[in-house]
Design a protein around this motif. Structure first.
Motif, PDB file in Angstrom:
ATOM      1  N   ILE A  81       0.845  -1.193   0.000  1.00  0.00           N
ATOM      2  CA  ILE A  81       0.000   0.000   0.000  1.00  0.00           C
ATOM      3  C   ILE A  81       0.881   1.245   0.000  1.00  0.00           C
ATOM      4  O   ILE A  81       1.814   1.354   0.811  1.00  0.00           O
ATOM      5  CB  ILE A  81      -0.927   0.024   1.238  1.00  0.00           C
ATOM      6  N   ILE A  82       0.603   2.174  -0.914  1.00  0.00           N
ATOM      7  CA  ILE A  82       1.290   3.472  -0.939  1.00  0.00           C
ATOM      8  C   ILE A  82       0.197   4.533  -0.915  1.00  0.00           C
ATOM      9  O   ILE A  82      -0.509   4.720  -1.916  1.00  0.00           O
ATOM     10  CB  ILE A  82       2.184   3.628  -2.187  1.00  0.00           C
ATOM     11  N   THR A  83       0.050   5.235   0.204  1.00  0.00           N
ATOM     12  CA  THR A  83      -1.093   6.120   0.373  1.00  0.00           C
ATOM     13  C   THR A  83      -0.741   7.354   1.197  1.00  0.00           C
ATOM     14  O   THR A  83       0.224   7.341   1.980  1.00  0.00           O
ATOM     15  CB  THR A  83      -2.249   5.365   1.057  1.00  0.00           C
ATOM     16  N   ALA A  84      -1.528   8.391   1.029  1.00  0.00           N
ATOM     17  CA  ALA A  84      -1.375   9.597   1.847  1.00  0.00           C
ATOM     18  C   ALA A  84      -2.205   9.501   3.124  1.00  0.00           C
ATOM     19  O   ALA A  84      -2.143  10.377   3.984  1.00  0.00           O
ATOM     20  CB  ALA A  84      -1.802  10.826   1.044  1.00  0.00           C
ATOM     21  N   LEU A  85      -2.978   8.431   3.254  1.00  0.00           N
ATOM     22  CA  LEU A  85      -3.873   8.249   4.393  1.00  0.00           C
ATOM     23  C   LEU A  85      -3.119   7.644   5.574  1.00  0.00           C
ATOM     24  O   LEU A  85      -2.814   6.463   5.598  1.00  0.00           O
ATOM     25  CB  LEU A  85      -5.040   7.342   4.007  1.00  0.00           C
ATOM     26  N   GLU A  86      -2.820   8.494   6.561  1.00  0.00           N
ATOM     27  CA  GLU A  86      -2.104   8.049   7.760  1.00  0.00           C
ATOM     28  C   GLU A  86      -3.136   7.691   8.818  1.00  0.00           C
ATOM     29  O   GLU A  86      -3.590   8.529   9.594  1.00  0.00           O
ATOM     30  CB  GLU A  86      -1.170   9.146   8.269  1.00  0.00           C
ATOM     31  N   ASP A  87      -3.538   6.428   8.826  1.00  0.00           N
ATOM     32  CA  ASP A  87      -4.619   5.978   9.693  1.00  0.00           C
ATOM     33  C   ASP A  87      -4.244   4.633  10.301  1.00  0.00           C
ATOM     34  O   ASP A  87      -4.043   3.646   9.576  1.00  0.00           O
ATOM     35  CB  ASP A  87      -5.914   5.867   8.887  1.00  0.00           C
TER      36      ASP A  87
END
Length: 255
Positions: A81-87
């Motif tokens: 996963i490569i995402t801007a969502l820091e969750d």
């Protein structure tokens, strides 16, 4: 050869990932990109990728829904996963659905390379262990392909036969004999040929210095690289580069 699919709705992100992967991994088949979750499932069904690089925030189906669906028919796929969502909760869910790595955008090139390299090693190791326990003829082909994939993914590192023996869980002496019998040359000879052929391409097609090229193909000492290159090509790296440079000038009508 491992098959990889990129899933991201941003064209520039997909293009950047392709550039990073093509530059670092010579023995990797990059499949058609998917721009959304529905496309990702359709293309995964059709091409059966070994590795998926995927954003979570996708149009239509989000990345977690896509991963949950894909692992139903590709249970061994290695998803990064490569995402801007820091969750944190999302990261936990990703692990639940078998995601190998969770990288935050903007991800560093080195982190992407490490994650993909880890995925390739994991795939090759499983493939090798499976093939050794299968029928002899099939075993030989699958096992050596896994070893060669590992060499092609790591030739620019200080790679040794003992490292590959550890990776494959084989005795170094047995591996040495097996490699020579199957490939037709020793491990050292194969690795050297791969490094020199790659160096020749870089000398012809790039403006990188000889020192840079030596480091990129696995030689920490440029002088030793030049010595090995001269032995195999019967020319120094500099003379080889100039010879092809002058030939290109003649072909293009330059003087």
């Amino acid at each position: 050869m491992c098959k990889l699919m990129i899933v991201d709705d941003e064209p520039l992100e997909r293009q950047a990932l392709r550039i990073i992967l093509k530059r670092r991994f010579l023995n990797l088949c990059i499949l058609e990109d998917a721009k959304n979750g529905v496309e990702a499932i359709r293309l995964a069904t059709r091409f059966k990728p070994d590795i998926i690089l995927m954003d979570i925030q996708l149009p239509g189906k989000n990345g977690m829904s896509v991963q949950k669906k894909i692992i139903q028919f590709l249970p061994n796929v290695k998803t990064i996963i490569i995402t801007a969502l820091e969750d944190f909760n999302c990261a936990q869910t990703a692990l639940k659905y078998g995601v190998l790595d969770y990288l935050l955008k903007p991800a560093r090139t080195s982190d992407i390379e490490i994650a993909v390299d880890k995925a390739i090693k994991s795939i090759n190791q499983v493939s090798l262990l499976d093939s050794i326990s299968s029928k002899p003829a099939t075993s030989s082909k699958k096992a050596i392909n896994s070893i060669l994939n590992y060499i092609h993914a790591n030739y620019n590192q200080p790679l040794t036969l003992n490292e590959i023996a550890t990776y494959t869980h084989l005795n170094p002496q047995y591996l040495s004999r097996y490699f020579k019998e199957t490939v037709g040359m020793t491990f050292t000879m194969y690795l050297t040929n791969l490094r020199i052929e790659t160096a020749k391409k870089l000398l012809i097609n790039s403006d990188k210095s000889i020192t840079q090229i030596a480091l990129e193909v696995g030689y920490s000492d440029p002088s030793y690289f030049s010595k090995v290159f001269d032995k195999h090509v019967k020319s120094s790296p500099y003379k080889f580069k100039m010879r092809h440079y002058n030939r290109d000038d003649i072909m293009s009508g330059k003087k």
